[in-house]
Design a protein around this motif. Structure first.
Motif, PDB file in Angstrom:
ATOM      1  N   ALA A   4       0.830  -1.200   0.000  1.00 33.99           N
ATOM      2  CA  ALA A   4       0.000   0.000   0.000  1.00 33.99           C
ATOM      3  C   ALA A   4       0.873   1.263   0.000  1.00 33.99           C
ATOM      4  O   ALA A   4       0.566   2.230  -0.703  1.00 33.99           O
ATOM      5  CB  ALA A   4      -0.945  -0.006   1.200  1.00 33.99           C
ATOM      6  N   CYS A   5       1.960   1.240   0.760  1.00 35.10           N
ATOM      7  CA  CYS A   5       2.870   2.401   0.797  1.00 35.10           C
ATOM      8  C   CYS A   5       3.505   2.647  -0.567  1.00 35.10           C
ATOM      9  O   CYS A   5       3.545   3.781  -1.049  1.00 35.10           O
ATOM     10  CB  CYS A   5       3.979   2.176   1.821  1.00 35.10           C
ATOM     11  SG  CYS A   5       3.448   2.353   3.509  1.00 35.10           S
ATOM     12  N   ILE A   6       3.999   1.585  -1.185  1.00 34.09           N
ATOM     13  CA  ILE A   6       4.619   1.715  -2.508  1.00 34.09           C
ATOM     14  C   ILE A   6       3.563   2.134  -3.529  1.00 34.09           C
ATOM     15  O   ILE A   6       3.814   3.003  -4.379  1.00 34.09           O
ATOM     16  CB  ILE A   6       5.321   0.411  -2.921  1.00 34.09           C
ATOM     17  CG1 ILE A   6       6.491   0.131  -1.983  1.00 34.09           C
ATOM     18  CG2 ILE A   6       5.795   0.475  -4.372  1.00 34.09           C
ATOM     19  CD1 ILE A   6       7.060  -1.276  -2.097  1.00 34.09           C
ATOM     20  N   GLY A   7       2.385   1.508  -3.446  1.00 31.37           N
ATOM     21  CA  GLY A   7       1.303   1.860  -4.356  1.00 31.37           C
ATOM     22  C   GLY A   7       0.840   3.295  -4.202  1.00 31.37           C
ATOM     23  O   GLY A   7       0.290   3.883  -5.133  1.00 31.37           O
ATOM     24  N   PHE A   8       1.032   3.874  -3.043  1.00 32.88           N
ATOM     25  CA  PHE A   8       0.720   5.285  -2.818  1.00 32.88           C
ATOM     26  C   PHE A   8       1.874   6.173  -3.285  1.00 32.88           C
ATOM     27  O   PHE A   8       1.653   7.218  -3.903  1.00 32.88           O
ATOM     28  CB  PHE A   8       0.431   5.534  -1.336  1.00 32.88           C
ATOM     29  CG  PHE A   8       0.074   6.961  -1.024  1.00 32.88           C
ATOM     30  CD1 PHE A   8      -1.225   7.407  -1.189  1.00 32.88           C
ATOM     31  CD2 PHE A   8       1.032   7.851  -0.566  1.00 32.88           C
ATOM     32  CE1 PHE A   8      -1.563   8.731  -0.910  1.00 32.88           C
ATOM     33  CE2 PHE A   8       0.708   9.170  -0.286  1.00 32.88           C
ATOM     34  CZ  PHE A   8      -0.597   9.613  -0.458  1.00 32.88           C
ATOM     35  N   ALA A   9       3.099   5.770  -3.000  1.00 43.46           N
ATOM     36  CA  ALA A   9       4.262   6.615  -3.289  1.00 43.46           C
ATOM     37  C   ALA A   9       4.537   6.764  -4.787  1.00 43.46           C
ATOM     38  O   ALA A   9       4.966   7.836  -5.228  1.00 43.46           O
ATOM     39  CB  ALA A   9       5.499   6.060  -2.583  1.00 43.46           C
ATOM     40  N   LEU A  10       4.299   5.721  -5.560  1.00 44.81           N
ATOM     41  CA  LEU A  10       4.578   5.805  -7.002  1.00 44.81           C
ATOM     42  C   LEU A  10       3.771   6.917  -7.684  1.00 44.81           C
ATOM     43  O   LEU A  10       4.355   7.741  -8.403  1.00 44.81           O
ATOM     44  CB  LEU A  10       4.322   4.454  -7.673  1.00 44.81           C
ATOM     45  CG  LEU A  10       5.367   3.378  -7.380  1.00 44.81           C
ATOM     46  CD1 LEU A  10       4.881   2.021  -7.868  1.00 44.81           C
ATOM     47  CD2 LEU A  10       6.690   3.738  -8.020  1.00 44.81           C
ATOM     48  N   PRO A  11       2.467   6.983  -7.482  1.00 47.75           N
ATOM     49  CA  PRO A  11       1.734   8.104  -8.091  1.00 47.75           C
ATOM     50  C   PRO A  11       2.133   9.469  -7.528  1.00 47.75           C
ATOM     51  O   PRO A  11       2.076  10.474  -8.236  1.00 47.75           O
ATOM     52  CB  PRO A  11       0.265   7.792  -7.778  1.00 47.75           C
ATOM     53  CG  PRO A  11       0.233   6.334  -7.534  1.00 47.75           C
ATOM     54  CD  PRO A  11       1.557   5.994  -6.924  1.00 47.75           C
ATOM     55  N   MET A  12       2.533   9.509  -6.269  1.00 51.57           N
ATOM     56  CA  MET A  12       2.995  10.778  -5.711  1.00 51.57           C
ATOM     57  C   MET A  12       4.249  11.248  -6.450  1.00 51.57           C
ATOM     58  O   MET A  12       4.394  12.424  -6.764  1.00 51.57           O
ATOM     59  CB  MET A  12       3.301  10.647  -4.219  1.00 51.57           C
ATOM     60  CG  MET A  12       2.095  10.523  -3.330  1.00 51.57           C
ATOM     61  SD  MET A  12       0.991  11.946  -3.365  1.00 51.57           S
ATOM     62  CE  MET A  12       0.062  11.649  -4.842  1.00 51.57           C
ATOM     63  N   ALA A  13       5.155  10.300  -6.713  1.00 49.91           N
ATOM     64  CA  ALA A  13       6.364  10.642  -7.463  1.00 49.91           C
ATOM     65  C   ALA A  13       6.007  11.140  -8.858  1.00 49.91           C
ATOM     66  O   ALA A  13       6.569  12.140  -9.332  1.00 49.91           O
ATOM     67  CB  ALA A  13       7.285   9.423  -7.543  1.00 49.91           C
ATOM     68  N   ALA A  14       5.069  10.465  -9.504  1.00 47.34           N
ATOM     69  CA  ALA A  14       4.639  10.894 -10.842  1.00 47.34           C
ATOM     70  C   ALA A  14       3.993  12.272 -10.787  1.00 47.34           C
ATOM     71  O   ALA A  14       4.238  13.117 -11.656  1.00 47.34           O
ATOM     72  CB  ALA A  14       3.681   9.864 -11.441  1.00 47.34           C
ATOM     73  N   ALA A  15       3.169  12.511  -9.778  1.00 43.70           N
ATOM     74  CA  ALA A  15       2.501  13.811  -9.655  1.00 43.70           C
ATOM     75  C   ALA A  15       3.510  14.928  -9.470  1.00 43.70           C
ATOM     76  O   ALA A  15       3.381  16.003 -10.074  1.00 43.70           O
ATOM     77  CB  ALA A  15       1.502  13.780  -8.507  1.00 43.70           C
ATOM     78  N   ILE A  16       4.511  14.694  -8.650  1.00 41.29           N
ATOM     79  CA  ILE A  16       5.539  15.716  -8.439  1.00 41.29           C
ATOM     80  C   ILE A  16       6.302  15.964  -9.733  1.00 41.29           C
ATOM     81  O   ILE A  16       6.497  17.102 -10.153  1.00 41.29           O
ATOM     82  CB  ILE A  16       6.502  15.301  -7.308  1.00 41.29           C
ATOM     83  CG1 ILE A  16       5.775  15.276  -5.974  1.00 41.29           C
ATOM     84  CG2 ILE A  16       7.712  16.238  -7.243  1.00 41.29           C
ATOM     85  CD1 ILE A  16       6.538  14.567  -4.862  1.00 41.29           C
ATOM     86  N   TYR A  17       6.710  14.891 -10.379  1.00 36.34           N
ATOM     87  CA  TYR A  17       7.528  14.994 -11.589  1.00 36.34           C
ATOM     88  C   TYR A  17       6.758  15.640 -12.748  1.00 36.34           C
ATOM     89  O   TYR A  17       7.297  16.479 -13.468  1.00 36.34           O
ATOM     90  CB  TYR A  17       8.019  13.601 -11.992  1.00 36.34           C
ATOM     91  CG  TYR A  17       8.890  13.601 -13.208  1.00 36.34           C
ATOM     92  CD1 TYR A  17      10.222  14.026 -13.140  1.00 36.34           C
ATOM     93  CD2 TYR A  17       8.398  13.185 -14.437  1.00 36.34           C
ATOM     94  CE1 TYR A  17      11.028  14.034 -14.257  1.00 36.34           C
ATOM     95  CE2 TYR A  17       9.198  13.191 -15.558  1.00 36.34           C
ATOM     96  CZ  TYR A  17      10.507  13.619 -15.470  1.00 36.34           C
ATOM     97  OH  TYR A  17      11.297  13.625 -16.588  1.00 36.34           O
ATOM     98  N   LEU A  18       5.507  15.252 -12.912  1.00 38.14           N
ATOM     99  CA  LEU A  18       4.752  15.695 -14.083  1.00 38.14           C
ATOM    100  C   LEU A  18       4.039  17.025 -13.900  1.00 38.14           C
ATOM    101  O   LEU A  18       3.846  17.760 -14.869  1.00 38.14           O
ATOM    102  CB  LEU A  18       3.734  14.623 -14.486  1.00 38.14           C
ATOM    103  CG  LEU A  18       4.349  13.316 -14.978  1.00 38.14           C
ATOM    104  CD1 LEU A  18       3.287  12.229 -15.093  1.00 38.14           C
ATOM    105  CD2 LEU A  18       5.051  13.529 -16.317  1.00 38.14           C
ATOM    106  N   THR A  19       3.627  17.351 -12.687  1.00 36.11           N
ATOM    107  CA  THR A  19       2.831  18.566 -12.511  1.00 36.11           C
ATOM    108  C   THR A  19       3.625  19.747 -11.972  1.00 36.11           C
ATOM    109  O   THR A  19       3.278  20.886 -12.249  1.00 36.11           O
ATOM    110  CB  THR A  19       1.631  18.316 -11.578  1.00 36.11           C
ATOM    111  OG1 THR A  19       2.104  18.092 -10.248  1.00 36.11           O
ATOM    112  CG2 THR A  19       0.783  17.149 -12.063  1.00 36.11           C
ATOM    113  N   HIS A  20       4.646  19.496 -11.183  1.00 37.97           N
ATOM    114  CA  HIS A  20       5.418  20.578 -10.538  1.00 37.97           C
ATOM    115  C   HIS A  20       4.497  21.565  -9.821  1.00 37.97           C
ATOM    116  O   HIS A  20       4.717  22.766  -9.842  1.00 37.97           O
ATOM    117  CB  HIS A  20       6.291  21.313 -11.555  1.00 37.97           C
ATOM    118  CG  HIS A  20       7.255  20.437 -12.267  1.00 37.97           C
ATOM    119  ND1 HIS A  20       8.376  19.926 -11.664  1.00 37.97           N
ATOM    120  CD2 HIS A  20       7.253  19.948 -13.527  1.00 37.97           C
ATOM    121  CE1 HIS A  20       9.034  19.176 -12.525  1.00 37.97           C
ATOM    122  NE2 HIS A  20       8.369  19.173 -13.659  1.00 37.97           N
ATOM    123  N   ASP A  21       3.457  21.018  -9.187  1.00 40.28           N
ATOM    124  CA  ASP A  21       2.470  21.865  -8.537  1.00 40.28           C
ATOM    125  C   ASP A  21       2.037  21.177  -7.241  1.00 40.28           C
ATOM    126  O   ASP A  21       1.516  20.062  -7.266  1.00 40.28           O
ATOM    127  CB  ASP A  21       1.282  22.049  -9.481  1.00 40.28           C
ATOM    128  CG  ASP A  21       0.218  22.975  -8.933  1.00 40.28           C
ATOM    129  OD1 ASP A  21      -0.077  22.924  -7.724  1.00 40.28           O
ATOM    130  OD2 ASP A  21      -0.349  23.740  -9.734  1.00 40.28           O
TER     131      ASP A  21
END
Length: 124
Positions: free
Chosen positions: A51-68
């Motif tokens: 669950a932690c990894i499954g949560f962290a992966l999209p967080m990493a993508a959100a940071i990388y892709l949105t910068h917001d």
């Protein structure tokens, strides 16, 4: 210095969001993963790790892709809901995980990570 401050802002926000997710997730499950992990229940550790990894992966993508930062928070809510949905759909494995059976925990972990990966690639 500006880059370091941006890093710090995103890193602290991501850690706080991960912590908030864990608090909610542990309340949704019928057992306390942290207590079970203290008792050396590997199944609880495996399922919570997924669950932690499954949560962290999209967080990493959100940071990388949105910068917001606000966008990252929105994706954290969506991602947390997706992880809770995975657990809810596979809730029938909860008693086995609580008893320390690792096979259902590994499956739940895999489904949590797979959902996180799919969630991450859908962020644009």
């Amino acid at each position: 210095m500006q880059a370091f401050l941006a890093f710090l802002q995103y890193f602290v926000a991501a850690l706080l969001l991960l912590g908030a997710f864990l608090v909610v997730y542990v309340r949704v499950t019928p057992y306390n993963e942290f207590e079970l992990i203290k008792q050396d229940n590997a199944a609880a550790a495996i399922s919570l790790a997924g669950a932690c990894i499954g949560f962290a992966l999209p967080m990493a993508a959100a940071i990388y892709l949105t910068h917001d930062l606000l966008e990252m928070i929105k994706w954290a809510v969506i991602t947390g809901a997706a992880q809770i949905a995975v657990f809810t759909l596979l809730r029938r494995f909860a008693p086995a995980i609580e008893q320390g059976h690792t096979a259902p925990a590994i499956f739940l972990c895999a489904m949590s990570v797979a959902t996180g990966v799919l969630n991450a690639v859908c962020i644009s």
